[in-house]
Design an enzyme around this catalytic site. Structure first.
Site, PDB file in Angstrom:
ATOM      1  N   GLY A 134       0.830  -1.197   0.000  1.00  0.00           N
ATOM      2  CA  GLY A 134       0.000   0.000   0.000  1.00  0.00           C
ATOM      3  C   GLY A 134       0.863   1.245   0.000  1.00  0.00           C
ATOM      4  N   GLN A 156       2.858  10.182   1.533  1.00  0.00           N
ATOM      5  CA  GLN A 156       4.188   9.578   1.368  1.00  0.00           C
ATOM      6  C   GLN A 156       4.875  10.024   0.082  1.00  0.00           C
ATOM      7  OE1 GLN A 156       2.695   5.383   2.287  1.00  0.00           O
ATOM      8  NE2 GLN A 156       4.765   5.314   3.085  1.00  0.00           N
ATOM      9  N   CYS A 216       7.165   0.040   6.780  1.00  0.00           N
ATOM     10  CA  CYS A 216       6.665   1.210   6.055  1.00  0.00           C
ATOM     11  C   CYS A 216       7.724   1.676   5.063  1.00  0.00           C
ATOM     12  CB  CYS A 216       6.357   2.324   7.059  1.00  0.00           C
ATOM     13  SG  CYS A 216       5.750   3.838   6.307  1.00  0.00           S
ATOM     14  N   LEU A 217       7.286   2.024   3.853  1.00  0.00           N
ATOM     15  CA  LEU A 217       8.239   2.492   2.841  1.00  0.00           C
ATOM     16  C   LEU A 217       8.925   3.785   3.266  1.00  0.00           C
ATOM     17  CD1 LEU A 217       6.253   1.822  -0.460  1.00  0.00           C
ATOM     18  CD2 LEU A 217       8.034   0.414   0.572  1.00  0.00           C
ATOM     19  N   HIS A 250      -3.008   1.100   8.539  1.00  0.00           N
ATOM     20  CA  HIS A 250      -1.703   1.756   8.411  1.00  0.00           C
ATOM     21  C   HIS A 250      -1.798   2.962   7.460  1.00  0.00           C
ATOM     22  CE1 HIS A 250       2.858   1.430   7.947  1.00  0.00           C
ATOM     23  NE2 HIS A 250       2.527   2.218   6.949  1.00  0.00           N
ATOM     24  N   GLU A 251      -2.487   2.751   6.318  1.00  0.00           N
ATOM     25  CA  GLU A 251      -2.583   3.827   5.314  1.00  0.00           C
ATOM     26  C   GLU A 251      -3.468   4.970   5.810  1.00  0.00           C
ATOM     27  OE1 GLU A 251      -0.501   3.559   3.114  1.00  0.00           O
ATOM     28  OE2 GLU A 251      -0.136   1.408   3.176  1.00  0.00           O
ATOM     29  N   HIS A 302      -1.628   7.235   7.994  1.00  0.00           N
ATOM     30  CA  HIS A 302      -0.789   8.194   7.255  1.00  0.00           C
ATOM     31  C   HIS A 302      -1.558   9.479   6.947  1.00  0.00           C
ATOM     32  CE1 HIS A 302       3.093   6.442   6.385  1.00  0.00           C
ATOM     33  NE2 HIS A 302       2.580   5.319   5.922  1.00  0.00           N
TER      34      HIS A 302
HETATM   35 ZN    ZN Z   1       3.582   3.552   5.755  1.00  0.00          ZN
END
Ligand code: ZN
Length: 177
Positions: free
Chosen positions: A46, A51, A90-91, A132-133, A136
């Site tokens: 995702g 981000q 997480c990226l 999680h998204e 963000h």
């Molecule tokens: Zn993340």
């Protein structure tokens, strides 16, 4: 389509609240296309708009079992059930993972690129990813919720007996955004 740069923890944009999307136009479509491309290039499950530096309430996810790529515009959790505790990555925090508790099952309502509302139910990894998204979009990073802080994927992998567990964590941690 174009790859966008994924912001890393420390960039203040990641801590800001995203705005509701009201324009369902070509620009929004291009952003979503770029987010899908960037998510795939980074091996993520995702990716949320903040981000890539855009403070709009949008995230994309590629559901593993359904093999389905979906964009969620103005998403809200409308139901949650149970609890799961597991490794998450997480990226925007590369090379790290942490143990986070999330609902086992969630129901999310969002709008598609035409502005039409839809609802989906997810469990397991996808439920974790949706939570999680959405975090963000409020400027929340999983570090804020990780029990016992964050760990380095590489350090753990070299620790012999613990190594196998770490690989499993690496896989699941990498899979979530
Ligand atoms: Zn993340």
């Amino acid at each position: 389509m174009a790859l966008r740069k994924v912001l890393l923890e420390g960039d203040s944009t990641l801590r800001k609240k995203s705005r509701e999307v009201s324009d369902f136009d070509q620009r929004t479509q291009e952003l979503i296309d770029d987010m899908f491309e960037t998510m795939r290039a980074e091996d993520g499950l995702g990716l949320a708009a903040p981000q890539v530096g855009v403070l709009k309430r949008i995230f994309v996810m590629e559901a593993v079992e359904e093999n389905e790529a979906t964009a969620f515009i103005n998403p809200v959790l409308i139901d949650e059930k149970g609890e799961q505790t597991g490794a998450e990555g997480c990226l925007s925090l590369p090379g790290l993972y942490g143990v986070v508790s999330r609902p086992e099952e969630i129901r999310v309502r969002a709008q598609d690129i035409k502005g039409d509302e839809f609802e989906r139910t997810y469990s397991g990894l996808e439920a974790r990813c949706v939570c999680h998204e959405i975090d963000h979009l409020y400027g929340i990073l999983y570090r804020d919720k990780a029990k016992g802080g964050l760990h380095s994927l590489d350090e753990e992998a070299d620790e012999g007996p613990a190594g196998e567990t770490a690989v499993e964590k690496r896989v699941s941690a990498k899979a979530v955004d």
